[in-house]
Write a protein that holds these residues in place. Structure first.
Motif, mmCIF file in Angstrom:
data_model
loop_
_atom_site.group_PDB
_atom_site.id
_atom_site.type_symbol
_atom_site.label_atom_id
_atom_site.label_comp_id
_atom_site.label_asym_id
_atom_site.label_seq_id
_atom_site.Cartn_x
_atom_site.Cartn_y
_atom_site.Cartn_z
ATOM 1 N N ALA A 1 0.829 -0.844 0.076
ATOM 2 C CA ALA A 1 -0.114 -0.006 0.259
ATOM 3 C C ALA A 1 0.780 1.568 -0.246
ATOM 4 O O ALA A 1 0.916 2.201 -0.401
ATOM 5 C CB ALA A 1 -1.165 -0.007 1.067
ATOM 6 N N GLY A 2 1.820 1.417 0.975
ATOM 7 C CA GLY A 2 2.937 2.634 0.752
ATOM 8 C C GLY A 2 3.010 2.895 -0.524
ATOM 9 O O GLY A 2 3.507 4.004 -0.199
ATOM 10 N N ALA A 3 3.616 1.874 -1.066
ATOM 11 C CA ALA A 3 3.964 2.049 -2.067
ATOM 12 C C ALA A 3 3.185 2.179 -3.706
ATOM 13 O O ALA A 3 3.794 3.122 -4.713
ATOM 14 C CB ALA A 3 5.385 0.395 -3.112
ATOM 15 N N ALA A 4 2.295 1.878 -3.327
ATOM 16 C CA ALA A 4 0.894 2.844 -4.126
ATOM 17 C C ALA A 4 0.540 3.763 -4.010
ATOM 18 O O ALA A 4 0.717 4.856 -5.099
ATOM 19 C CB ALA A 4 -0.192 1.159 -4.053
ATOM 20 N N ARG A 5 0.277 4.323 -2.757
ATOM 21 C CA ARG A 5 0.620 5.788 -2.845
ATOM 22 C C ARG A 5 1.322 6.913 -3.009
ATOM 23 O O ARG A 5 1.584 7.828 -3.296
ATOM 24 C CB ARG A 5 0.674 5.864 -1.177
ATOM 25 C CG ARG A 5 -0.725 5.419 -0.242
ATOM 26 C CD ARG A 5 -1.283 5.508 0.849
ATOM 27 N NE ARG A 5 -2.313 4.597 2.283
ATOM 28 C CZ ARG A 5 -2.416 3.633 2.418
ATOM 29 N NH1 ARG A 5 -0.813 3.535 2.591
ATOM 30 N NH2 ARG A 5 -2.978 3.401 3.014
ATOM 31 N N ASN A 6 2.794 6.143 -3.068
ATOM 32 C CA ASN A 6 3.952 7.012 -3.858
ATOM 33 C C ASN A 6 3.260 7.486 -5.173
ATOM 34 O O ASN A 6 4.116 8.154 -5.452
ATOM 35 C CB ASN A 6 5.319 6.192 -2.581
ATOM 36 C CG ASN A 6 5.229 6.494 -1.821
ATOM 37 O OD1 ASN A 6 4.817 7.228 -0.924
ATOM 38 N ND2 ASN A 6 6.368 5.254 -1.278
ATOM 39 N N THR A 7 3.500 6.180 -5.772
ATOM 40 C CA THR A 7 2.714 6.024 -7.209
ATOM 41 C C THR A 7 1.820 6.517 -7.652
ATOM 42 O O THR A 7 2.141 7.893 -8.874
ATOM 43 C CB THR A 7 2.568 4.676 -7.647
ATOM 44 O OG1 THR A 7 4.223 2.948 -7.411
ATOM 45 C CG2 THR A 7 2.744 4.715 -9.131
ATOM 46 N N GLY A 8 0.706 6.993 -6.857
ATOM 47 C CA GLY A 8 -0.075 8.247 -7.219
ATOM 48 C C GLY A 8 0.729 9.416 -6.675
ATOM 49 O O GLY A 8 0.225 10.257 -7.790
ATOM 50 N N LEU A 9 1.054 9.445 -5.498
ATOM 51 C CA LEU A 9 2.054 11.096 -5.566
ATOM 52 C C LEU A 9 2.640 11.116 -6.792
ATOM 53 O O LEU A 9 2.396 12.561 -7.023
ATOM 54 C CB LEU A 9 2.388 11.266 -4.246
ATOM 55 C CG LEU A 9 1.837 10.836 -2.993
ATOM 56 C CD1 LEU A 9 2.930 10.602 -1.929
ATOM 57 C CD2 LEU A 9 0.895 12.239 -2.602
ATOM 58 N N THR A 10 3.424 10.840 -8.094
ATOM 59 C CA THR A 10 3.595 11.157 -9.005
ATOM 60 C C THR A 10 2.749 12.036 -10.018
ATOM 61 O O THR A 10 2.886 12.552 -10.923
ATOM 62 C CB THR A 10 4.722 10.182 -9.502
ATOM 63 O OG1 THR A 10 3.619 9.029 -10.406
ATOM 64 C CG2 THR A 10 5.076 9.169 -8.651
ATOM 65 N N LYS A 11 1.426 11.535 -9.475
ATOM 66 C CA LYS A 11 0.677 11.628 -10.636
ATOM 67 C C LYS A 11 -0.315 13.047 -10.284
ATOM 68 O O LYS A 11 -0.850 13.986 -11.066
ATOM 69 C CB LYS A 11 -0.134 10.967 -11.630
ATOM 70 C CG LYS A 11 0.600 9.609 -11.536
ATOM 71 C CD LYS A 11 1.119 10.156 -13.192
ATOM 72 C CE LYS A 11 2.057 9.433 -14.115
ATOM 73 N NZ LYS A 11 2.703 10.016 -14.930
ATOM 74 N N ALA A 12 -0.147 13.348 -8.472
ATOM 75 C CA ALA A 12 -1.054 13.860 -8.721
ATOM 76 C C ALA A 12 -0.914 15.643 -8.840
ATOM 77 O O ALA A 12 0.364 16.596 -8.747
ATOM 78 C CB ALA A 12 -0.956 14.279 -6.754
ATOM 79 N N LEU A 13 -2.004 15.889 -9.390
ATOM 80 C CA LEU A 13 -1.853 17.608 -8.957
ATOM 81 C C LEU A 13 -2.515 18.676 -8.581
ATOM 82 O O LEU A 13 -2.813 19.892 -8.539
ATOM 83 C CB LEU A 13 -2.571 18.303 -10.689
ATOM 84 C CG LEU A 13 -2.061 17.320 -11.687
ATOM 85 C CD1 LEU A 13 -2.855 16.892 -12.972
ATOM 86 C CD2 LEU A 13 -0.849 17.530 -11.812
ATOM 87 N N GLY A 14 -3.441 17.978 -7.179
ATOM 88 C CA GLY A 14 -4.476 18.820 -6.222
ATOM 89 C C GLY A 14 -3.444 19.703 -5.477
ATOM 90 O O GLY A 14 -2.255 19.659 -4.623
ATOM 91 N N GLU A 15 -3.897 20.970 -4.521
ATOM 92 C CA GLU A 15 -3.495 20.956 -3.748
ATOM 93 C C GLU A 15 -2.690 20.611 -3.051
ATOM 94 O O GLU A 15 -2.061 20.012 -1.692
ATOM 95 C CB GLU A 15 -4.538 23.109 -3.135
ATOM 96 C CG GLU A 15 -3.213 23.600 -2.675
ATOM 97 C CD GLU A 15 -4.505 25.042 -1.950
ATOM 98 O OE1 GLU A 15 -4.453 25.330 -1.052
ATOM 99 O OE2 GLU A 15 -5.327 25.263 -3.341
ATOM 100 N N TYR A 16 -4.707 20.138 -2.327
ATOM 101 C CA TYR A 16 -4.558 18.428 -0.978
ATOM 102 C C TYR A 16 -4.347 17.572 -1.610
ATOM 103 O O TYR A 16 -4.903 17.194 -2.777
ATOM 104 C CB TYR A 16 -5.427 18.896 0.235
ATOM 105 C CG TYR A 16 -5.607 19.922 0.391
ATOM 106 C CD1 TYR A 16 -4.774 20.299 2.689
ATOM 107 C CD2 TYR A 16 -6.180 21.469 0.449
ATOM 108 C CE1 TYR A 16 -4.703 21.514 2.764
ATOM 109 C CE2 TYR A 16 -6.594 22.396 1.598
ATOM 110 C CZ TYR A 16 -5.485 22.214 2.419
ATOM 111 O OH TYR A 16 -5.223 22.880 3.765
#
Length: 321
Positions: free
Chosen positions: A68-83
């Motif tokens: 789960a931790g690695a998956a969340r980190n992967t998601g962070l690479t595409k995040a564009l939001g302020e929060y």
């Protein structure tokens, strides 16, 4: 203000739809959803892709199973939001969650969570807002030891804070949220609390109390110590790091007492004690004030080598959950 929602997905075909739809019905609509399939071997990926086909706010990523931790980190690479909002795939959120969040400008916003059973009935209320008047330093120390729940889903963090300070989840099987939480609060200038329950999680069999590990927090505590050394805060928080190391040992002692017969338990608890004494920094005290009562009780028994008493108490009452 755009909100990025990151949802790690692993074999969640039975409930990922409910999770996604609880975001789609938000009364605040400016959001981006990133579904990260973590090597599922059921129909989770196909379900996620189906939702993405009909809602252009949804993006699907896929990776080999890494946790789960690695998956969340992967998601962070595409995040564009302020929060950045984290949701687990078998949980769901209240329709007003993002609208309440949109009224905030703080670096970190903590939310109130309710644990529910399979029928949606409330089993337990876990409200972080009860700590809203606590000083930031005390709040952070209590989270460092696990006295106050870490939980990636229990807080929202500004993307700017995460990127500026390279904050990511660790790869620990249990407790991957600990370092993320510590760093998020440590580097924040302002924190706030949403007091209306906004997140609902299903009690799961893979929680800490069910994970079959003798020492689920031991490596996490050492990683937290390393992080404080790296950012120069160790001298200030060494006593609390000692407290987390002791808390981790107390959790382990309880598990050993319950899971092993007397002779094997004796060998393992002796080894745990020796390891604990080696890990504690004797130049600093132990911050008992920011430990849970359960961890403090068993921890002191462990330091006093009251191994038989630990076994009797743990097997009769299961103090550590």
């Amino acid at each position: 203000m755009k909100i990025s929602v990151i949802i790690p997905v692993y074999n969640a075909e039975s409930y990922i739809g409910r999770c996604i739809e609880s975001v789609q019905v938000q009364t605040f609509g400016d959001w981006q959803m990133i579904l990260v399939d973590d090597g599922s071997n059921d129909n989770s990926l196909a379900i996620c892709q189906k939702y993405a086909e009909i809602d252009d706010r949804i993006q699907v990523m896929h990776q080999e199973n890494a946790g789960a931790g690695a998956a969340r980190n992967t998601g962070l690479t595409k995040a564009l939001g302020e929060y950045i909002v984290f949701i687990d795939s078998d949980d769901y959120v209240a329709e007003y969650y993002f609208e309440l969040l949109s009224n905030h400008t703080e670096d970190v916003v903590f939310i109130n969570v309710e644990a529910v059973d399979g029928n949606g009935s409330i089993v337990r209320k876990e409200y972080l807002s009860v700590y809203k008047n606590m000083k930031k330093d005390d709040f952070m120390r209590a989270q460092m030891t696990g006295k106050i729940n870490w939980g990636g889903v229990r807080k929202v963090v500004k993307r700017e804070i995460l990127e500026k300070n390279n904050i990511k989840y660790s790869n620990h099987k249990v407790g991957e949220e600990a370092l993320f939480t510590y760093c998020s609060v440590y580097y924040s200038q302002t924190i706030a609390f949403i007091e209306k329950p906004a997140y609902f999680y299903i009690l799961r069999a893979d929680s800490l109390s069910h994970t079959k590990m003798d020492d689920p927090w031991g490596e996490v505590a050492l990683a937290l110590k390393a992080k404080t050394l790296d950012n120069g805060s160790y001298a200030k928080y060494a006593d609390t790091v000692n407290a987390f190391i002791l808390t981790a040992a107390a959790v382990s002692a309880d598990r050993l007492a319950v899971n092993y017969k007397r002779e094997e338990y004796r060998k393992k608890i002796e080894s745990l004690y020796i390891s604990l004494i080696d890990k504690l920094d004797k130049a600093y005290p132990i911050d008992y004030n920011h430990m849970s009562l359960k961890a403090k009780f068993l921890g002191k028994l462990l330091l006093g080598r009251h191994f038989s008493l630990i076994r009797a108490i743990s097997r009769s009452k299961r103090l550590m959950k």
